[in-house]
Design an enzyme around this catalytic site. Structure first.
Site, PDB file in Angstrom:
ATOM      1  N   GLY A  46       0.847  -1.194   0.000  1.00  0.00           N
ATOM      2  CA  GLY A  46       0.000   0.000   0.000  1.00  0.00           C
ATOM      3  C   GLY A  46       0.879   1.239   0.000  1.00  0.00           C
ATOM      4  O   GLY A  46       2.075   1.169   0.282  1.00  0.00           O
ATOM      5  N   GLN A  51       3.095  10.006   1.653  1.00  0.00           N
ATOM      6  CA  GLN A  51       4.387   9.312   1.743  1.00  0.00           C
ATOM      7  C   GLN A  51       5.323   9.678   0.591  1.00  0.00           C
ATOM      8  O   GLN A  51       6.523   9.438   0.672  1.00  0.00           O
ATOM      9  CB  GLN A  51       4.178   7.785   1.771  1.00  0.00           C
ATOM     10  CG  GLN A  51       3.492   7.319   3.057  1.00  0.00           C
ATOM     11  CD  GLN A  51       3.330   5.819   3.069  1.00  0.00           C
ATOM     12  OE1 GLN A  51       2.378   5.291   2.498  1.00  0.00           O
ATOM     13  NE2 GLN A  51       4.244   5.122   3.716  1.00  0.00           N
ATOM     14  N   CYS A  94       5.841  -0.158   7.733  1.00  0.00           N
ATOM     15  CA  CYS A  94       5.526   1.099   7.040  1.00  0.00           C
ATOM     16  C   CYS A  94       6.740   1.497   6.219  1.00  0.00           C
ATOM     17  O   CYS A  94       7.867   1.503   6.735  1.00  0.00           O
ATOM     18  CB  CYS A  94       5.201   2.187   8.072  1.00  0.00           C
ATOM     19  SG  CYS A  94       4.753   3.760   7.308  1.00  0.00           S
ATOM     20  N   LEU A  95       6.504   1.838   4.966  1.00  0.00           N
ATOM     21  CA  LEU A  95       7.620   2.211   4.091  1.00  0.00           C
ATOM     22  C   LEU A  95       8.260   3.526   4.550  1.00  0.00           C
ATOM     23  O   LEU A  95       9.393   3.809   4.170  1.00  0.00           O
ATOM     24  CB  LEU A  95       7.134   2.322   2.642  1.00  0.00           C
ATOM     25  CG  LEU A  95       6.607   0.996   2.049  1.00  0.00           C
ATOM     26  CD1 LEU A  95       5.986   1.250   0.677  1.00  0.00           C
ATOM     27  CD2 LEU A  95       7.708  -0.052   1.963  1.00  0.00           C
ATOM     28  N   HIS A 136      -4.529   1.373   7.698  1.00  0.00           N
ATOM     29  CA  HIS A 136      -3.163   1.922   7.781  1.00  0.00           C
ATOM     30  C   HIS A 136      -3.004   3.088   6.789  1.00  0.00           C
ATOM     31  O   HIS A 136      -2.460   4.139   7.132  1.00  0.00           O
ATOM     32  CB  HIS A 136      -2.174   0.785   7.477  1.00  0.00           C
ATOM     33  CG  HIS A 136      -0.730   1.165   7.481  1.00  0.00           C
ATOM     34  ND1 HIS A 136       0.180   0.674   8.393  1.00  0.00           N
ATOM     35  CD2 HIS A 136      -0.005   1.986   6.648  1.00  0.00           C
ATOM     36  CE1 HIS A 136       1.376   1.181   8.131  1.00  0.00           C
ATOM     37  NE2 HIS A 136       1.293   1.979   7.068  1.00  0.00           N
ATOM     38  N   GLU A 137      -3.493   2.881   5.563  1.00  0.00           N
ATOM     39  CA  GLU A 137      -3.307   3.903   4.526  1.00  0.00           C
ATOM     40  C   GLU A 137      -4.195   5.128   4.779  1.00  0.00           C
ATOM     41  O   GLU A 137      -3.757   6.270   4.584  1.00  0.00           O
ATOM     42  CB  GLU A 137      -3.580   3.336   3.130  1.00  0.00           C
ATOM     43  CG  GLU A 137      -2.704   2.150   2.731  1.00  0.00           C
ATOM     44  CD  GLU A 137      -1.218   2.406   2.887  1.00  0.00           C
ATOM     45  OE1 GLU A 137      -0.782   3.563   2.850  1.00  0.00           O
ATOM     46  OE2 GLU A 137      -0.490   1.411   3.082  1.00  0.00           O
ATOM     47  N   HIS A 140      -2.679   7.389   7.211  1.00  0.00           N
ATOM     48  CA  HIS A 140      -1.625   8.257   6.657  1.00  0.00           C
ATOM     49  C   HIS A 140      -2.207   9.591   6.176  1.00  0.00           C
ATOM     50  O   HIS A 140      -1.545  10.626   6.241  1.00  0.00           O
ATOM     51  CB  HIS A 140      -0.948   7.588   5.456  1.00  0.00           C
ATOM     52  CG  HIS A 140       0.248   6.731   5.802  1.00  0.00           C
ATOM     53  ND1 HIS A 140       1.364   7.222   6.432  1.00  0.00           N
ATOM     54  CD2 HIS A 140       0.507   5.413   5.567  1.00  0.00           C
ATOM     55  CE1 HIS A 140       2.253   6.251   6.581  1.00  0.00           C
ATOM     56  NE2 HIS A 140       1.760   5.135   6.069  1.00  0.00           N
TER      57      HIS A 140
HETATM   58  O1  K1U Z   1       1.791   2.452   3.898  1.00  0.00           O
HETATM   59  C1  K1U Z   1       2.868   1.881   3.906  1.00  0.00           C
HETATM   60  O2  K1U Z   1       3.812   2.326   4.515  1.00  0.00           O
HETATM   61  C2  K1U Z   1       3.012   0.569   3.151  1.00  0.00           C
HETATM   62  C3  K1U Z   1       2.926  -0.633   4.065  1.00  0.00           C
HETATM   63  C4  K1U Z   1       1.487  -1.076   4.136  1.00  0.00           C
HETATM   64  C5  K1U Z   1       1.103  -2.009   5.253  1.00  0.00           C
HETATM   65  C6  K1U Z   1       1.885  -3.078   5.628  1.00  0.00           C
HETATM   66  C7  K1U Z   1       1.476  -3.930   6.645  1.00  0.00           C
HETATM   67  C8  K1U Z   1       0.277  -3.714   7.277  1.00  0.00           C
HETATM   68  C9  K1U Z   1      -0.488  -2.644   6.914  1.00  0.00           C
HETATM   69  C10 K1U Z   1      -0.095  -1.793   5.888  1.00  0.00           C
HETATM   70  C11 K1U Z   1       3.822  -1.718   3.463  1.00  0.00           C
HETATM   71  O3  K1U Z   1       3.594  -2.165   2.394  1.00  0.00           O
HETATM   72  S1  K1U Z   1       5.165  -2.272   4.428  1.00  0.00           S
HETATM   73  C12 K1U Z   1       5.852  -3.569   3.420  1.00  0.00           C
HETATM   74  C13 K1U Z   1       5.047  -4.844   3.431  1.00  0.00           C
HETATM   75  O4  K1U Z   1       4.205  -5.023   4.279  1.00  0.00           O
HETATM   76  C14 K1U Z   1       5.294  -5.874   2.410  1.00  0.00           C
HETATM   77  C15 K1U Z   1       6.269  -5.732   1.454  1.00  0.00           C
HETATM   78  C16 K1U Z   1       6.470  -6.714   0.510  1.00  0.00           C
HETATM   79  C17 K1U Z   1       5.686  -7.844   0.506  1.00  0.00           C
HETATM   80  C18 K1U Z   1       4.693  -7.991   1.448  1.00  0.00           C
HETATM   81  C19 K1U Z   1       4.490  -7.015   2.394  1.00  0.00           C
HETATM   82 ZN    ZN Z   2       2.731   3.314   6.243  1.00  0.00          ZN
END
Ligand code: K1U
Ligand code: ZN
Length: 172
Positions: A46, A51, A94-95, A136-137, A140
């Site tokens: 997401g 971001q 979270c990225l 989560h999104e 943000h």
């Molecule tokens: O919003 C963001 O920072 C993105 C985040 C979204 C998220 C992750 C976990 C739970 C709720 C929301 C991410 O994508 S973190 C990376 C991640 O979870 C992932 C990356 C590669 C493959 C699978 C998952």
């Molecule tokens: Zn995030």
């Protein structure tokens, strides 16, 4: 393909409240495309516009695994219009807070309303990982980060670590 830089805490734009989108014009279409490029490149499941430094209420999500076909979701001006009574604890990342994962408790089921990329108003129910990712999104867009749901001790530890890294980066 345009991958935009992802902001990292303590960037103040991650704590701002994003503005609603008034019109789905070329700027928004390009933003959505770049957000998908950025999310897939990260990789992530997401991404919210703040971001990448754009304070607009735009979210992209794709929960498909590598061996599945893409399942992109675009949410413009999304709102949670119903929360279910049950909660679940899941690990979130979270990225904008890279390389850390913590367990967070959230409502397991939600109903959301948003505009898709064609401007059509969509109402849908979500559960499991999709419900967690949507919450989560959408957080943000209101400057809320998942670490805000941790104990003060854990949250402060995370903030301190990234504050220090940012200070080191500006000193160099
Ligand atoms: O919003 C963001 O920072 C993105 C985040 C979204 C998220 C992750 C976990 C739970 C709720 C929301 C991410 O994508 S973190 C990376 C991640 O979870 C992932 C990356 C590669 C493959 C699978 C998952
Ligand atoms: Zn995030």
């Amino acid at each position: 393909m345009a991958v935009r830089p992802i902001l990292i805490i303590p960037d103040a734009r991650l704590r701002a409240i994003a503005e609603p989108v008034e019109e789905i014009n070329d700027e928004i279409t390009t933003l959505v495309k770049d957000m998908f490029d950025t999310m897939y490149a990260a990789p992530g499941i997401g991404l919210a516009a703040p971001q990448v430094g754009v304070l607009k209420r735009v979210v992209v999500i794709d929960l498909a695994k590598e061996d599945e076909s893409p399942d992109p979701i675009v949410m413009i001006n999304p709102e949670v219009i119903e929360f279910g009574d049950e909660t679940v604890v899941t690990e979130e990342g979270c990225l904008s807070i890279p390389d850390l994962y913590y367990e967070v408790e959230r409502p397991a089921d939600i109903k959301v309303r948003y505009m898709d990329q064609d401007g059509k108003v969509v109402e849908r129910k979500a559960s499991d990982r999709l419900a967690i990712c949507m919450q989560h999104e959408i957080d943000h867009l209101d400057g809320v980060l998942y670490i805000d749901y941790l104990s003060r001790l854990k949250r402060d530890r995370v903030i301190k670590k990234f504050d220090k890294a940012a200070k080191r980066a500006t000193a160099n």
